[in-house]
Scaffold this motif. Structure first.
Motif, PDB file in Angstrom:
ATOM      1  N   GLY A  84      82.311  -5.714  65.505  1.00 36.51           N
ATOM      2  CA  GLY A  84      81.716  -4.539  65.333  1.00 36.51           C
ATOM      3  C   GLY A  84      82.520  -3.704  64.160  1.00 36.51           C
ATOM      4  O   GLY A  84      82.067  -3.123  63.122  1.00 36.51           O
ATOM      5  N   HIS A  85      84.038  -4.063  64.259  1.00 39.43           N
ATOM      6  CA  HIS A  85      84.521  -3.697  62.929  1.00 39.43           C
ATOM      7  C   HIS A  85      84.371  -4.557  61.763  1.00 39.43           C
ATOM      8  O   HIS A  85      84.350  -3.895  60.388  1.00 39.43           O
ATOM      9  CB  HIS A  85      86.314  -3.962  63.081  1.00 39.43           C
ATOM     10  N   TYR A  86      84.274  -5.672  61.793  1.00 40.79           N
ATOM     11  CA  TYR A  86      83.843  -6.547  60.639  1.00 40.79           C
ATOM     12  C   TYR A  86      82.263  -5.894  60.075  1.00 40.79           C
ATOM     13  O   TYR A  86      82.224  -5.681  58.642  1.00 40.79           O
ATOM     14  CB  TYR A  86      83.675  -7.777  60.900  1.00 40.79           C
ATOM     15  N   ALA A  87      81.517  -5.715  61.021  1.00 38.95           N
ATOM     16  CA  ALA A  87      80.133  -5.299  60.540  1.00 38.95           C
ATOM     17  C   ALA A  87      80.153  -3.792  59.743  1.00 38.95           C
ATOM     18  O   ALA A  87      79.676  -3.714  58.788  1.00 38.95           O
ATOM     19  CB  ALA A  87      79.215  -5.143  61.681  1.00 38.95           C
ATOM     20  N   ARG A  88      81.408  -3.048  60.341  1.00 39.03           N
ATOM     21  CA  ARG A  88      81.282  -1.575  59.729  1.00 39.03           C
ATOM     22  C   ARG A  88      81.878  -1.830  58.214  1.00 39.03           C
ATOM     23  O   ARG A  88      81.538  -1.363  57.349  1.00 39.03           O
ATOM     24  CB  ARG A  88      82.187  -0.609  60.429  1.00 39.03           C
TER      25      ARG A  88
ATOM     26  N   HIS B 213      78.016  -5.440  51.290  1.00 42.05           N
ATOM     27  CA  HIS B 213      77.510  -6.605  51.782  1.00 42.05           C
ATOM     28  C   HIS B 213      76.323  -6.700  52.476  1.00 42.05           C
ATOM     29  O   HIS B 213      75.534  -7.824  52.672  1.00 42.05           O
ATOM     30  CB  HIS B 213      78.497  -7.539  52.563  1.00 42.05           C
ATOM     31  N   ALA B 214      75.958  -5.496  53.019  1.00 42.39           N
ATOM     32  CA  ALA B 214      74.521  -5.403  53.763  1.00 42.39           C
ATOM     33  C   ALA B 214      74.249  -3.867  53.702  1.00 42.39           C
ATOM     34  O   ALA B 214      75.210  -3.005  53.559  1.00 42.39           O
ATOM     35  CB  ALA B 214      74.570  -5.897  55.015  1.00 42.39           C
ATOM     36  N   THR B 215      73.026  -3.531  54.157  1.00 36.70           N
ATOM     37  CA  THR B 215      72.714  -1.977  54.151  1.00 36.70           C
ATOM     38  C   THR B 215      72.989  -1.348  55.325  1.00 36.70           C
ATOM     39  O   THR B 215      73.295  -0.189  55.254  1.00 36.70           O
ATOM     40  CB  THR B 215      71.190  -1.931  54.031  1.00 36.70           C
ATOM     41  N   ASP B 216      73.395  -2.201  56.459  1.00 36.38           N
ATOM     42  CA  ASP B 216      73.648  -1.398  57.853  1.00 36.38           C
ATOM     43  C   ASP B 216      74.359  -2.440  58.599  1.00 36.38           C
ATOM     44  O   ASP B 216      74.059  -3.803  58.386  1.00 36.38           O
ATOM     45  CB  ASP B 216      72.560  -0.633  58.323  1.00 36.38           C
ATOM     46  N   MET B 217      74.679  -2.088  59.787  1.00 35.62           N
ATOM     47  CA  MET B 217      75.645  -2.791  60.626  1.00 35.62           C
ATOM     48  C   MET B 217      74.544  -3.825  61.343  1.00 35.62           C
ATOM     49  O   MET B 217      74.943  -5.116  61.539  1.00 35.62           O
ATOM     50  CB  MET B 217      76.414  -2.124  61.768  1.00 35.62           C
ATOM     51  N   PRO B 218      73.177  -3.585  61.692  1.00 38.42           N
ATOM     52  CA  PRO B 218      72.613  -4.656  62.100  1.00 38.42           C
ATOM     53  C   PRO B 218      72.218  -5.772  61.184  1.00 38.42           C
ATOM     54  O   PRO B 218      72.143  -7.049  61.725  1.00 38.42           O
ATOM     55  CB  PRO B 218      71.142  -3.923  62.555  1.00 38.42           C
ATOM     56  N   SER B 219      72.113  -5.385  59.805  1.00 42.49           N
ATOM     57  CA  SER B 219      71.817  -6.354  58.837  1.00 42.49           C
ATOM     58  C   SER B 219      73.023  -7.365  58.705  1.00 42.49           C
ATOM     59  O   SER B 219      73.054  -8.328  58.546  1.00 42.49           O
ATOM     60  CB  SER B 219      71.519  -5.799  57.539  1.00 42.49           C
TER      61      SER B 219
ATOM     62  N   LYS C   1      72.885  -9.729  61.281  1.00 35.07           N
ATOM     63  CA  LYS C   1      71.832 -10.983  61.167  1.00 35.07           C
ATOM     64  C   LYS C   1      72.303 -11.923  59.997  1.00 35.07           C
ATOM     65  O   LYS C   1      72.069 -12.971  60.029  1.00 35.07           O
ATOM     66  CB  LYS C   1      70.491 -10.026  60.992  1.00 35.07           C
ATOM     67  N   ARG C   2      72.947 -11.192  58.937  1.00 40.01           N
ATOM     68  CA  ARG C   2      73.409 -12.238  57.867  1.00 40.01           C
ATOM     69  C   ARG C   2      74.370 -12.833  57.907  1.00 40.01           C
ATOM     70  O   ARG C   2      74.719 -14.054  57.310  1.00 40.01           O
ATOM     71  CB  ARG C   2      73.387 -11.052  56.587  1.00 40.01           C
ATOM     72  N   PHE C   3      75.386 -12.323  58.617  1.00 44.76           N
ATOM     73  CA  PHE C   3      76.924 -12.831  58.500  1.00 44.76           C
ATOM     74  C   PHE C   3      77.563 -13.183  59.985  1.00 44.76           C
ATOM     75  O   PHE C   3      78.350 -14.236  59.966  1.00 44.76           O
ATOM     76  CB  PHE C   3      77.902 -12.066  57.865  1.00 44.76           C
TER      77      PHE C   3
END
Length: 170
Positions: free
Chosen positions: A131-135, A142-148, A151-153
């Motif tokens: 979650g911290h990485y996603a933020r 690197h993406a538009t939002d955390m769910p993306s 999915k991408r990384f």
């Protein structure tokens, strides 16, 4: 009966989350951070000092593995001074750090420099999580939002995915 604070991957401190719950009229509340009871002392203090305290339940969301599945067990009414529990949670935090470092290494090899340090800055004293990485990845374009980001990384088979290393549910 399931909430996270900055003691794990939440965005509010234990005091802020507890205060928000009271302001919203919640009468019974559990803080169940991932693999830690580290925010509960602060929450209990804030609750005791509030004019209209609520019933605060000691909890923890324990990450485990069962066969090939990630299983998160929400434990409630825990004895947060139990030595066995605290030792187990300390070990979980160590496992989370090993996984987090490997995620950072994989992202760096893919050309995303600074992800580990950036995610660590977001995590503060909490154990570093996906979650911290996603933020950090979303905040740094690197993406538009955390769910993306997931999915991408960070999903199974993606660049930054590292299988969990949690203990077996048994």
């Amino acid at each position: 009966l399931h909430s996270h604070t900055t003691a794990s991957d939440g965005q509010l401190t234990p005091t802020e989350l507890l205060t928000r719950a009271i302001e919203k009229g919640v009468e019974m509340f559990a803080i169940t951070d991932h693999d830690t009871v580290g925010g509960l002392a602060e929450a209990h203090l804030a609750n005791q000092n509030h004019a209209t305290p609520l019933v605060l339940i000691n909890g923890c969301e324990i990450s485990t593995r069962w066969n090939s599945f990630d299983i998160h067990i929400v434990g409630l009414n825990l004895d947060i001074a139990h030595t066995g529990l605290l030792d187990f949670l300390t070990h979980q935090r160590e496992l989370r750090e090993v996984r987090a470092q490997e995620i950072g290494e994989r992202l760096a090899k893919a050309g995303i420099e600074g992800a580990y340090d950036g995610a660590k800055a977001i995590a503060g004293d909490a154990a570093l999580s996906r979650g911290h990485y996603a933020r950090w990845l979303a905040d740094n374009g690197h993406a538009t939002d955390m769910p993306s980001v997931f999915k991408r990384f960070l999903a199974r088979g993606k660049t930054g995915y590292v299988p969990n290393n949690w203990g077996d549910m048994a």
